[in-house]
Design a protein around this motif. Sequence first.
Motif, mmCIF file in Angstrom:
data_model
loop_
_atom_site.group_PDB
_atom_site.id
_atom_site.type_symbol
_atom_site.label_atom_id
_atom_site.label_comp_id
_atom_site.label_asym_id
_atom_site.label_seq_id
_atom_site.Cartn_x
_atom_site.Cartn_y
_atom_site.Cartn_z
ATOM 1 N N GLU A 1 0.782 -1.190 -0.099
ATOM 2 C CA GLU A 1 0.027 -0.015 -0.005
ATOM 3 C C GLU A 1 0.719 1.207 -0.136
ATOM 4 O O GLU A 1 0.736 2.225 -0.597
ATOM 5 N N LYS A 2 1.868 1.263 0.770
ATOM 6 C CA LYS A 2 2.882 2.471 0.777
ATOM 7 C C LYS A 2 3.554 2.423 -0.487
ATOM 8 O O LYS A 2 3.718 3.847 -0.888
ATOM 9 N N GLU B 1 2.474 1.714 -3.582
ATOM 10 C CA GLU B 1 1.318 2.127 -4.389
ATOM 11 C C GLU B 1 1.048 3.546 -4.208
ATOM 12 O O GLU B 1 0.585 4.137 -5.152
ATOM 13 N N GLY B 2 1.114 4.080 -2.964
ATOM 14 C CA GLY B 2 0.705 5.484 -2.551
ATOM 15 C C GLY B 2 1.749 6.442 -3.149
ATOM 16 O O GLY B 2 1.527 7.549 -2.834
#
Length: 368
Positions: A255-256, A258-259
Amino acid sequence: MNRRKFFQQAGAAGLGAAASVSLAAPALAQENPKITWKLTSSFPKSLDIIFGAADEIARSVSEATGGNFTIQTFAAGEIVPPLQAADAVAAGTVEMAHTCCYYYIGKDPAFALGTAVPFGLNARMTNAWFSAGGGNELINEFLAGHNLYALPAGNTGAQMGGWYRKEIKTIDDLKGLKMRIAGLAGEVMSKVGVTPQQIAGSDVYAALEKGTIDATEFVGPYDDFKLGFYKVAKYYYYPAWWEGGPAVHAFFNKEKFEGLPANYKRILTDACAAANASMLAKYDTHNAAALRRLVAEGTELRAFGSDILDVCHQAALETYAELGAKNPAFKKIYDSQQAFKKDAYLWAQIAEYGFDTYMMIQQRQGKL
């Protein structure tokens, strides 16, 4: 020109320029935000090549972003135990780790295929499979289920077969041996009578010195000399048939990663690729001199006999068949590597092997 008109026009132009700057600044800030990440390594700082790759990544990212994207690196055990680095990343405790996939086969044997498996790919093939053979996509398809994303960020090249207190002349000499060995190699070794132990690099010397283990593999001459294994085990075997070209990875919290802004993703990807090439080059540069030092200290080099390799190879094939029959993820990735390896060795034996073999003969004859 009328001076009043000139200054009116200049003032209007200046206001327009100021407006454009004020509009651009927030957009620029969004593209290049201030970000600080933590990276935990599975390696001690004393192993400057393998740990140093993490520092190289951090430095490259910082320089490319003007210091806006900062990665703080931590050695094994400073904030996370060395063999729990991936767990910390998946949980979001840290954003990033520098580690080896095969440390986590307890979660799923398919993790091993991200680093190396017995009688697998050599370093050049590993890099080719990841970058051009679909390997990176397959590994990350698997890792997505663990909230991880990974990029190759190092390769040691073919490793040594480890340090032993006694000579290994036949396959029977391996029976009953307690050996520190990572990944699926431990499972294969257990089929031929070895009791595998998974121990973090920083703890191996003490275990060998105390007799908790009878043998250990680690990397190669440069690191092994630093760790002092030659002081507590006399025989140094080759090759590590279980690690012909092991990849070290940068793990990211999915998630990190992709963010991140697109430009930060690109910068981070390029930094990992540079560290990947740099690590292999450094080991290729320093291993020869370290090997000479080890021999000067009394180390006795030994090659595994072909009879031992044949038995271990058969044990490895049996292991892969068993795993593939019950683990679809393992089978999918393993089959891809196998197909790639067959073609790669078809080519390698034609040109690479022919050239290298001739040049090695010249080296032995003192003609280089």
